[in-house]
Design a protein around this motif. Structure first.
Motif, short mmCIF file in Angstrom:
data_model
loop_
_atom_site.label_atom_id
_atom_site.label_comp_id
_atom_site.label_asym_id
_atom_site.label_seq_id
_atom_site.Cartn_x
_atom_site.Cartn_y
_atom_site.Cartn_z
N THR A 1 37.15 22.31 44.65
CA THR A 1 38.37 22.01 43.89
C THR A 1 39.24 20.96 44.54
OG1 THR A 1 39.59 23.76 45.04
CG2 THR A 1 38.51 24.35 42.94
N HIS A 2 39.38 21.04 45.87
CA HIS A 2 40.24 20.05 46.55
C HIS A 2 39.99 20.05 48.05
CE1 HIS A 2 42.78 23.65 46.82
NE2 HIS A 2 43.63 23.04 47.61
N MET A 3 40.66 19.13 48.74
CA MET A 3 40.32 18.79 50.12
C MET A 3 41.14 19.55 51.16
SD MET A 3 37.86 16.69 49.83
CE MET A 3 37.77 15.73 51.32
N HIS A 4 42.00 20.47 50.74
CA HIS A 4 42.71 21.27 51.74
C HIS A 4 41.68 22.03 52.59
CE1 HIS A 4 46.90 21.34 49.62
NE2 HIS A 4 46.65 20.22 50.28
N GLY A 5 42.02 22.17 53.87
CA GLY A 5 41.08 22.77 54.81
C GLY A 5 40.59 24.13 54.38
N ASP A 6 41.46 24.91 53.72
CA ASP A 6 41.06 26.27 53.34
C ASP A 6 40.14 26.27 52.12
OD1 ASP A 6 43.44 25.45 51.93
OD2 ASP A 6 43.70 27.50 51.21
N HIS A 7 39.83 25.09 51.56
CA HIS A 7 38.91 25.02 50.41
C HIS A 7 37.65 24.25 50.77
CE1 HIS A 7 41.69 26.90 47.55
NE2 HIS A 7 42.54 26.53 48.49
N VAL A 8 37.81 22.99 51.25
CA VAL A 8 36.63 22.22 51.65
C VAL A 8 36.02 22.86 52.90
CG1 VAL A 8 37.82 20.53 53.11
CG2 VAL A 8 35.76 19.85 51.90
N SER B 1 41.87 27.36 41.03
CA SER B 1 42.16 26.71 42.30
C SER B 1 43.64 26.93 42.62
CB SER B 1 41.81 25.22 42.27
OG SER B 1 42.12 24.64 43.52
N ASP B 2 44.18 26.15 43.56
CA ASP B 2 45.60 26.24 43.87
C ASP B 2 46.34 25.46 42.79
OD1 ASP B 2 44.57 27.37 46.13
OD2 ASP B 2 45.37 25.87 47.52
N THR B 3 47.28 26.08 42.14
CA THR B 3 48.01 25.35 41.10
C THR B 3 49.36 25.97 40.85
OG1 THR B 3 47.90 24.46 38.83
CG2 THR B 3 47.01 26.68 39.16
N ALA C 1 47.76 21.63 39.02
CA ALA C 1 49.06 21.07 39.42
C ALA C 1 49.25 21.31 40.91
CB ALA C 1 50.19 21.72 38.62
N HIS C 2 48.60 20.46 41.72
CA HIS C 2 48.56 20.67 43.16
C HIS C 2 48.43 19.30 43.82
CE1 HIS C 2 48.15 23.28 46.60
NE2 HIS C 2 46.91 22.93 46.89
N VAL C 3 48.16 19.24 45.11
CA VAL C 3 47.96 17.98 45.82
C VAL C 3 46.56 17.97 46.42
CG1 VAL C 3 50.38 17.56 46.34
CG2 VAL C 3 49.03 19.00 47.87
ZN LIG Z 1 45.57 23.74 48.39
#
Ligand SMILES: [Zn+2]
Ligand SMILES: [Zn+2]
Length: 338
Positions: free
Chosen positions: A76-83, A237-239, A190-192
């Motif tokens: 979903t995204h590149m934050h450490g807790d996901h990738v 995901s985070d949103t 709606a996240h970064v």
């Molecule tokens: Zn995140």
């Protein structure tokens, strides 16, 4: 005779119903609990297609024995807790609030993709990052990972490849011999999407530091997954809460199961009841990414933030308990393991 027939019919019904369920198994830090760092979940379609949703920091690496066959990996995204800039030291190590983790410099996403020869489903910008990390794992002389040649693949794929899609793109995975595939659509989140700096080269880290900058890999995404039994899962995901949860996720995609990431930053702990009850209106909800030890001894902790939100949810809400398989029918109802 009539009794015998009825008994025979009853034997057939639960068996065929079982075969039509989607199996969902969270892979967290502590077996039997829902813990702070838990993200990864395995989904298995009745046709046999199996995928991992956000590898995160609670797999021990590409060869985590809890994973089994993995045909696709969703990112979903590149934050450490996901990738996955960290990986789990071992299931059950550390506390539920703070599991024992060690660095994963190539990301757990790339580790699993490489170990399983999996298809990566994400945006093109994030796929290129993973291609580089897979190349780093394979070393010089290794075959480079690239985009898949089409937007429909048969799994198991002959080699790891990535979906060539961006926000709104649709990708399909079909098990051998199956008439129907599992369809993945990337949807708004709606996240970064800034990457965990530890995953970048030293030179890039220094450049960014000099300007107090962060490196963003295009937009983050959520997913809508349409399974062969009719189940339509929204993986948030985070949103933050956003209006298209109603217009797009509910009205257009008709998602009947919502898998929701909680946690304080994106804000669904505060807005989750409105997002779920009024906008998404699913038949069932699964909560994960709770950023707290939500359970103790497998039971929801009464004074947790997760418990406070669950009380406000109208649809049946389930916790993503690590290593406990839940089964959902095509209407979004949990029929086993909840
Ligand atoms: Zn995140
Ligand atoms: Zn997160």
């Amino acid at each position: 005779m009539r009794i015998a027939c009825a008994a025979f019919a009853m034997m057939l019904v639960p068996f065929s119903a079982l075969a039509q369920n989607v199996k969902i198994t969270p892979i967290g830090s502590h077996p039997g609990e829902l813990c702070a760092n838990d993200r990864a979940m395995i989904f298995e379609d009745p046709t046999g297609v199996r995928f991992l949703y956000d590898t995160g920091p609670t797999v021990t690496g590409g060869n985590d024995p809890r994973l089994g066959t993995i045909h696709l990996v969703l990112l979903t995204h590149m934050h450490g807790d996901h990738v996955g800039n960290l990986k789990l030291k071992a299931p059950g190590e550390g506390t539920c609030a703070n599991s024992a983790r060690v660095p994963a410099p190539n990301s757990t996403t790339a580790e699993v993709v490489e170990a399983k020869n999996a298809v990566l489903v994400t945006t093109r910008a994030m796929a290129d990052f993973v291609h580089n990390k897979v190349a780093a794992i394979r070393g010089s002389g290794g075959k480079p990972m690239d985009f898949c040649s089409s937007l429909t693949v048969n799994v198991p794929a002959p080699a790891a490849c990535s979906s060539r899609i961006d926000l709104g793109g649709v990708f399909t995975a079909k098990a051998e011999g199956a008439t129907q595939g599992v369809e993945f659509t990337t949807v708004y989140s709606a996240h970064v999407n800034d990457v965990a700096p530890a995953l970048l080269t030293k030179a890039q880290q220094d450049l960014l530091k000099a300007d107090g900058a962060q490196l963003v890999y295009g937009p983050p995404v959520g997913f809508v997954v349409k399974f062969s039994n009719g189940l339509v899962a929204y993986l948030s995901s985070d949103t933050a809460v956003f209006g298209d949860m109603k217009l797009v996720i509910h009205d257009f995609h008709k998602a009947n199961l919502a898998v929701i990431n909680l946690g304080t930053n994106p804000g669904l702990l505060q807005s989750g009841a409105y997002a779920i009850n009024d906008l998404l209106q699913p038949a069932s909800v699964i909560f994960t990414h709770v950023n707290e030890a939500a359970t103790e001894g497998g039971k929801l902790r009464a004074n947790s933030q997760t418990a406070a939100l669950m009380k406000q949810i109208k649809a049946p809400a389930h916790l993503a308990i690590s290593e406990r398989a839940m089964e959902f029918d095509g209407k979004g109802k949990c029929v086993a393991g909840c």
